[in-house]
Design an enzyme around this catalytic site. Structure first.
Site, short mmCIF file in Angstrom:
data_model
loop_
_atom_site.label_atom_id
_atom_site.label_comp_id
_atom_site.label_asym_id
_atom_site.label_seq_id
_atom_site.Cartn_x
_atom_site.Cartn_y
_atom_site.Cartn_z
N ASN A 103 52.46 145.77 36.33
CA ASN A 103 53.57 146.53 36.91
C ASN A 103 53.23 148.01 36.76
O ASN A 103 53.05 148.49 35.65
CB ASN A 103 54.87 146.18 36.16
CG ASN A 103 56.02 147.11 36.51
OD1 ASN A 103 55.87 148.07 37.25
ND2 ASN A 103 57.17 146.82 35.95
N MET B 152 59.69 149.47 40.88
CA MET B 152 58.55 148.90 40.20
C MET B 152 58.60 147.38 40.31
O MET B 152 59.64 146.79 40.55
CB MET B 152 58.51 149.33 38.74
CG MET B 152 59.66 148.86 37.89
SD MET B 152 59.43 149.07 36.10
CE MET B 152 58.67 150.68 35.97
N CYS B 153 57.45 146.75 40.13
CA CYS B 153 57.37 145.29 40.14
C CYS B 153 58.13 144.73 38.94
O CYS B 153 58.53 145.45 38.04
CB CYS B 153 55.92 144.84 40.10
SG CYS B 153 54.90 145.45 41.46
N GLN B 154 58.31 143.43 38.94
CA GLN B 154 59.00 142.75 37.86
C GLN B 154 58.05 141.78 37.17
O GLN B 154 57.35 141.01 37.83
CB GLN B 154 60.22 141.99 38.40
CG GLN B 154 61.30 142.88 38.97
CD GLN B 154 62.18 143.50 37.90
OE1 GLN B 154 62.48 142.88 36.88
NE2 GLN B 154 62.60 144.72 38.12
#
Length: 277
Positions: free
Chosen positions: A108, A1-3
């Site tokens: 996210n 996942m994105c941060q």
């Protein structure tokens, strides 16, 4: 996942300490290599830095890391692409104007089969589900409150409703700010820490870097830092309970309408704060 990374404080503060650890997650300590961005509110204006390159190796990230911009609200994002090519126009955070204020948004997660109707006032430039969700949020707010920005409790209620609606399509962790408030919605994973007196030392989890906030802060300073996972390994971070929208102002959480309860504290693993956070 994105941060995700956010900062909200009661005095203008730089985010150099937090950002040093955060940027390492973009290709050094983690596999998020599909671009990064950061936005700093300064009064009614916003400085936005975007780069489709990995943050760990980005010259722009190095500039930001060495440039102590002081702000009351900051939103940053490191991308792991799920929808949309790796291009500048698909790089978070995204910026739009509503009610005479700039709004900054970063997301996210992955929204599936998400195709809301838009009025045309807010349209995505890129091809991400994230920017589309942002346009849908602002479109809905503009239609619901045509006279201007509503009271904080009304705004929070509307955002909470939209977060639940959009979140039915997939993970919808996001940070949203207009420079006055910073809203953090947890769908699956998001945590925060509020730093206030008495301050202590903090050590980054992704870099061997320690800061003693007792030497950098005043007794009235207060800074809230929000992140996908804790940025430090020697402090207690609080995880936001999934489904909650937490409002931050002046470096602390503010209860608006439905109580923004939180889940258990993280064990000693992470923090971030101060006129150098």
């Amino acid at each position: 996942m994105c941060q995700l990374l956010g900062m909200n404080c009661n005095v203008p503060t730089d985010i150099c300490f937090s950002f040093a650890g955060f940027r390492a997650r973009g290709g050094l300590t983690d596999h998020h290599r599909d671009g990064w961005g950061i936005a700093f509110f300064e009064g009614r204006g916003v400085r936005v830095f975007l780069d489709p390159a990995p943050s760990a190796h980005s010259p722009v990230a190095e500039l930001v890391n060495r440039y102590p911009i002081r702000s009351l609200n900051v939103i940053a994002h490191i991308r792991k692409a799920t929808q949309g090519e790796i291009r500048l126009e698909n790089t978070h955070p995204f910026q739009r104007e509503l009610w005479g204020r700039y709004w900054i948004f970063a997301h996210n997660g992955n929204l599936k089969d998400f195709a809301p109707p838009l009025s045309g006032r807010f349209l995505p430039v890129g091809s991400t589900d994230s920017e589309l969700a942002f346009c849908h949020i602002l479109d809905t707010l503009a239609a619901r409150f045509p006279a201007g920005k509503p009271a904080p409790a009304e705004l929070h209620a509307a955002l909470r409703e939209l977060a639940r609606e959009i979140g039915s399509r997939g993970e919808f962790n996001f940070l949203l700010s207009d420079g006055d408030w910073l809203f953090a919605h947890c769908s699956s994973r998001l945590c925060y820490i509020v730093r206030r007196a008495p301050f202590a030392e903090a050590h980054l989890a992704d870099e061997d870097l320690t800061v003693d906030f007792r030497r950098l802060t005043g007794p009235q300073d207060r800074v809230a830092v929000i992140a996908t996972t804790p940025l430090t390994d020697n402090e207690h971070w609080t995880q936001i309970a999934p489904g909650n929208l937490v409002a931050f102002r002046d470096g602390d959480t503010i209860a608006l309408g439905e109580t923004a309860t939180v889940a258990q504290d993280y064990p000693r693993r992470g923090i971030d704060k101060a006129p150098s956070a």
